[in-house]
Design a protein around this motif. Sequence first.
Motif, PDB file in Angstrom:
ATOM      1  N   ASN A 153       7.220  -0.758  81.118  1.00 51.98           N
ATOM      2  CA  ASN A 153       7.648  -1.844  80.230  1.00 51.98           C
ATOM      3  C   ASN A 153       9.164  -1.981  80.239  1.00 51.98           C
ATOM      4  O   ASN A 153       9.874  -1.086  80.667  1.00 51.98           O
ATOM      5  N   ALA A 154       9.605  -3.126  79.763  1.00 49.69           N
ATOM      6  CA  ALA A 154      11.038  -3.333  79.548  1.00 49.69           C
ATOM      7  C   ALA A 154      11.174  -4.152  78.283  1.00 49.69           C
ATOM      8  O   ALA A 154      10.427  -5.115  78.066  1.00 49.69           O
ATOM      9  N   GLU A 155      12.081  -3.741  77.438  1.00 50.44           N
ATOM     10  CA  GLU A 155      12.305  -4.474  76.199  1.00 50.44           C
ATOM     11  C   GLU A 155      13.779  -4.350  75.862  1.00 50.44           C
ATOM     12  O   GLU A 155      14.269  -3.241  75.664  1.00 50.44           O
ATOM     13  N   GLY A 156      14.465  -5.487  75.831  1.00 50.29           N
ATOM     14  CA  GLY A 156      15.904  -5.435  75.591  1.00 50.29           C
ATOM     15  C   GLY A 156      16.550  -4.557  76.637  1.00 50.29           C
ATOM     16  O   GLY A 156      16.283  -4.706  77.826  1.00 50.29           O
ATOM     17  N   SER A 157      17.355  -3.610  76.205  1.00 51.66           N
ATOM     18  CA  SER A 157      18.045  -2.785  77.189  1.00 51.66           C
ATOM     19  C   SER A 157      17.328  -1.460  77.427  1.00 51.66           C
ATOM     20  O   SER A 157      17.931  -0.502  77.889  1.00 51.66           O
ATOM     21  N   THR A 158      16.031  -1.415  77.104  1.00 53.69           N
ATOM     22  CA  THR A 158      15.280  -0.173  77.316  1.00 53.69           C
ATOM     23  C   THR A 158      14.150  -0.399  78.302  1.00 53.69           C
ATOM     24  O   THR A 158      13.409  -1.373  78.208  1.00 53.69           O
ATOM     25  N   ILE A 159      14.037   0.514  79.244  1.00 56.16           N
ATOM     26  CA  ILE A 159      12.978   0.423  80.247  1.00 56.16           C
ATOM     27  C   ILE A 159      12.135   1.692  80.155  1.00 56.16           C
ATOM     28  O   ILE A 159      12.662   2.775  79.893  1.00 56.16           O
ATOM     29  N   THR A 160      10.814   1.533  80.304  1.00 59.81           N
ATOM     30  CA  THR A 160       9.922   2.690  80.263  1.00 59.81           C
ATOM     31  C   THR A 160       9.328   2.894  81.650  1.00 59.81           C
ATOM     32  O   THR A 160       8.768   1.972  82.229  1.00 59.81           O
ATOM     33  N   VAL A 161       9.502   4.097  82.157  1.00 54.60           N
ATOM     34  CA  VAL A 161       9.178   4.374  83.553  1.00 54.60           C
ATOM     35  C   VAL A 161       8.290   5.605  83.645  1.00 54.60           C
ATOM     36  O   VAL A 161       8.497   6.592  82.929  1.00 54.60           O
ATOM     37  N   LYS A 162       7.299   5.514  84.518  1.00 53.71           N
ATOM     38  CA  LYS A 162       6.482   6.694  84.817  1.00 53.71           C
ATOM     39  C   LYS A 162       7.014   7.317  86.098  1.00 53.71           C
ATOM     40  O   LYS A 162       7.210   6.627  87.093  1.00 53.71           O
ATOM     41  N   ARG A 163       7.269   8.596  86.036  1.00 52.07           N
ATOM     42  CA  ARG A 163       7.923   9.299  87.130  1.00 52.07           C
ATOM     43  C   ARG A 163       7.044  10.457  87.577  1.00 52.07           C
ATOM     44  O   ARG A 163       6.485  11.175  86.763  1.00 52.07           O
ATOM     45  N   VAL A 171       6.793  10.393  81.399  1.00 51.55           N
ATOM     46  CA  VAL A 171       7.131   9.029  81.001  1.00 51.55           C
ATOM     47  C   VAL A 171       8.518   9.095  80.375  1.00 51.55           C
ATOM     48  O   VAL A 171       8.763   9.894  79.465  1.00 51.55           O
ATOM     49  N   LEU A 172       9.415   8.281  80.896  1.00 54.31           N
ATOM     50  CA  LEU A 172      10.800   8.323  80.455  1.00 54.31           C
ATOM     51  C   LEU A 172      11.208   6.960  79.902  1.00 54.31           C
ATOM     52  O   LEU A 172      10.729   5.922  80.366  1.00 54.31           O
ATOM     53  N   GLU A 173      12.087   7.010  78.933  1.00 58.06           N
ATOM     54  CA  GLU A 173      12.668   5.794  78.401  1.00 58.06           C
ATOM     55  C   GLU A 173      14.134   5.815  78.786  1.00 58.06           C
ATOM     56  O   GLU A 173      14.828   6.804  78.525  1.00 58.06           O
ATOM     57  N   GLY A 174      14.587   4.770  79.468  1.00 59.12           N
ATOM     58  CA  GLY A 174      15.976   4.776  79.907  1.00 59.12           C
ATOM     59  C   GLY A 174      16.727   3.572  79.367  1.00 59.12           C
ATOM     60  O   GLY A 174      16.153   2.493  79.184  1.00 59.12           O
ATOM     61  N   THR A 175      18.006   3.776  79.124  1.00 61.03           N
ATOM     62  CA  THR A 175      18.861   2.692  78.658  1.00 61.03           C
ATOM     63  C   THR A 175      19.531   2.040  79.859  1.00 61.03           C
ATOM     64  O   THR A 175      20.137   2.724  80.678  1.00 61.03           O
ATOM     65  N   LEU A 176      19.402   0.729  79.977  1.00 59.29           N
ATOM     66  CA  LEU A 176      20.002  -0.002  81.093  1.00 59.29           C
ATOM     67  C   LEU A 176      21.511  -0.119  80.889  1.00 59.29           C
ATOM     68  O   LEU A 176      21.961  -0.112  79.758  1.00 59.29           O
ATOM     69  N   PRO A 177      22.261  -0.243  81.979  1.00 65.83           N
ATOM     70  CA  PRO A 177      21.820  -0.237  83.376  1.00 65.83           C
ATOM     71  C   PRO A 177      21.525   1.171  83.899  1.00 65.83           C
ATOM     72  O   PRO A 177      22.136   2.130  83.432  1.00 65.83           O
ATOM     73  N   LEU A 178      20.597   1.241  84.855  1.00 63.12           N
ATOM     74  CA  LEU A 178      20.324   2.523  85.495  1.00 63.12           C
ATOM     75  C   LEU A 178      19.830   2.319  86.921  1.00 63.12           C
ATOM     76  O   LEU A 178      19.586   1.193  87.352  1.00 63.12           O
TER      77      LEU A 178
ATOM     78  N   GLN B 199      21.561  11.410  76.418  1.00 61.27           N
ATOM     79  CA  GLN B 199      20.249  10.893  76.014  1.00 61.27           C
ATOM     80  C   GLN B 199      20.003   9.464  76.492  1.00 61.27           C
ATOM     81  O   GLN B 199      19.155   8.762  75.956  1.00 61.27           O
ATOM     82  N   LEU B 200      20.720   9.022  77.514  1.00 66.38           N
ATOM     83  CA  LEU B 200      20.483   7.671  78.045  1.00 66.38           C
ATOM     84  C   LEU B 200      19.099   7.575  78.680  1.00 66.38           C
ATOM     85  O   LEU B 200      18.520   6.496  78.775  1.00 66.38           O
ATOM     86  N   VAL B 201      18.582   8.718  79.131  1.00 67.11           N
ATOM     87  CA  VAL B 201      17.188   8.763  79.578  1.00 67.11           C
ATOM     88  C   VAL B 201      16.492   9.832  78.739  1.00 67.11           C
ATOM     89  O   VAL B 201      16.958  10.960  78.647  1.00 67.11           O
ATOM     90  N   ARG B 202      15.400   9.409  78.084  1.00 66.00           N
ATOM     91  CA  ARG B 202      14.695  10.310  77.179  1.00 66.00           C
ATOM     92  C   ARG B 202      13.271  10.547  77.671  1.00 66.00           C
ATOM     93  O   ARG B 202      12.591   9.612  78.099  1.00 66.00           O
ATOM     94  N   ILE B 203      12.833  11.790  77.608  1.00 61.52           N
ATOM     95  CA  ILE B 203      11.451  12.101  78.006  1.00 61.52           C
ATOM     96  C   ILE B 203      10.564  11.790  76.808  1.00 61.52           C
ATOM     97  O   ILE B 203      10.743  12.370  75.733  1.00 61.52           O
ATOM     98  N   ILE B 204       9.602  10.859  76.981  1.00 62.16           N
ATOM     99  CA  ILE B 204       8.734  10.578  75.834  1.00 62.16           C
ATOM    100  C   ILE B 204       7.317  11.125  76.018  1.00 62.16           C
ATOM    101  O   ILE B 204       6.574  11.246  75.072  1.00 62.16           O
ATOM    102  N   ALA B 205       6.958  11.466  77.236  1.00 63.38           N
ATOM    103  CA  ALA B 205       5.663  12.125  77.445  1.00 63.38           C
ATOM    104  C   ALA B 205       5.739  12.947  78.717  1.00 63.38           C
ATOM    105  O   ALA B 205       6.433  12.576  79.656  1.00 63.38           O
ATOM    106  N   ARG B 206       5.026  14.065  78.724  1.00 66.75           N
ATOM    107  CA  ARG B 206       4.981  14.898  79.917  1.00 66.75           C
ATOM    108  C   ARG B 206       3.542  15.286  80.173  1.00 66.75           C
ATOM    109  O   ARG B 206       2.812  15.648  79.254  1.00 66.75           O
TER     110      ARG B 206
END
Lengths: 296, 338
Positions: A153-163, A171-178, B199-206
């Motif tokens: 997902n992406a919402e505003g300046s936050t992106i949710t990524v599965k790594r 699952v990580l939440e990152g603040t853009l830009p990245l 904390q610009l990248v946060r782990i929300i699930a593992r």
Amino acid sequence: MSYHSIVMVKQVPDTANISGQVMKPDGTVNRSKLPTIFNPEDKVALELALQFRDRFGGTVRVMTMGPLKASDLLRECLYMGADEAFLISDRKFAGADTLATSYVLAQALRQLGNYDIIFAGRQAIDGDTAQVGPQTAEKLSLPQITYTEAILNAEGSTITVKRKVDNGFEVLEGTLPLLLTVVKDAATPRPFRAKRVMAYKNAHTLLELEKMTEGNSLLYMDQLKEEYVSKGLFIPTLTADDLDVDLNRCGLGGSPTKVHKIESVVLGGSAHETIPPTKDGMYALIDKLMEDHIFG
Amino acid sequence: MNENKLVWVFIEQRDGKPAEVSFELLSKGRKLAESLNGELQAVLIGHNMQAVAEETFHYGVTDVLLADHPDLNHYNTLPYSRIMSELVDRYQPRIVLFGGTFIGRDLAPRVASHTRSGLTADCTDLQVSDVTYLRKDYSRLLLQIRPAFGGNIIATIICPDSPVQMATVREGVMEKIPLSQPVAGRITPVYYEPDAADQLVRIIARHHEESKVNLKAAPIIVAGGYGMGNWQNFQILYELARVIGGEVAGTRAAVDAGYIDHVRQVGQTGVTVRPKLYIACGISGAIQHRAGMSESNKIIAINADPDAPIFGVCHYGIVGDVMEVIPKLIDAYKHKLK
């Protein structure tokens, strides 16, 4: 909200099909002797960026650093759906290791600017180092998410990524830009669109236009360039002169790693025992393995 | 030039458990430190890491630089790379080794970029040696040896003018060799000051499963390559492995073709193994693959192509169609041993 992406792509030798004199005496690779392909994971990265644009809106630019013929790769990106393509090319950038490469890429990204996400393949098949993505991110002081499997997902300046990680995922939440590096399974690259192939097969770099107009006046050249720019068929080339680069940090000279020695792999015939592919042969083999104390 | 003779190993941990590859690197690092007349040190980042820090003394670590903080519980690129980069800047170790893992391959390039150090990925051998490069003599450089370019060459990489030389190495490449007696090492705490930018990248699930596969510990490995032809044919290897009591593995080409999962990949970019018996089925034997299995005690190669390079490293060679040979081998085993 829409997002602006830049995808870093690379033309790579088809390492599965190497033949002839590909190594130069200085230990670097004579790329002109090799068949080239679109680095597979970079193609996936472009696809992921295009899917992201389809979903959230915005633009996708692509850039590659390489020899002048890397413009082929950029046309392929345009066929797939990229909005704009940039070639970073200069002899002064040649022979670069990952550190010197990432320096030039980072300076080019600074110049292009206005991005929310930088996409790259996890690694290129000619070196498999997976270093250029993180090193570029570091130089731009950007956060990175490597081994991206999906953008959730992406919402505003936050992106949710599965790594992907060993035996699992995060699952990580990152603040853009990245910057994201993308693994092969993240997406299936779309085929080239016929309409786009028709349109962009005529997209050219300045040098290609110059070759087409050889013998004509400079004035004609300027007019031609104008025409290509106005039709959206001009692929800008960024050279060392166009970028704010310290030449000491570029190319072979700017690379801390050097190739000291290259050894061709010579296969000695080993003194192995030949076993016939028959029932008797297999019985004899089991006996030998029992003698070796592996079985029994 | 850097007169420092420190050899550093980054000790990675997941859920507080240290990675095997870190101990393998410590074992190699100890030898490199001896060649440099230097000292082996470890960098450890995590939370409640005292026991792990002490474990490194069994590998000859004289000093553990330990950043221990609740926020550092799990690997996260930005805080970990910030800590590591600051430490490298400050202490200027001569050599820094990282595991070629999801963590090491995320962290090492970032640290190398920050400190402008040379970094070589997936080395299959590391040595220290005097080198003459472009008519200049360099004393005791790190030789970073790895196959390159489709396995057609073995390259020795050096970083002649880089004060800090870095390398990543995959699991299993180096042998883990603990000392009979631990050394009396010390633990040096590294102060960690949390920063909003971490904390610009946060782990929300593992989601992490214990690996069900341990190729390194398997006494017998049955491995298949691209020459198995298709996924269906590949399944016969599981039958052979079940009968003779082994694990199944594959080459990179087999992984890329979707015959088998990456966790079972043997070779330079997979795992390095040294089983009692390695059966290579439909494997041509590219150098990257051989790098991961050539130290097996006994190697059987089955391949239809008599010129396949795999026959250059095997002990028993069978030229034939794998799909015909393997059933015969299974029958022979059952007949002789059951």
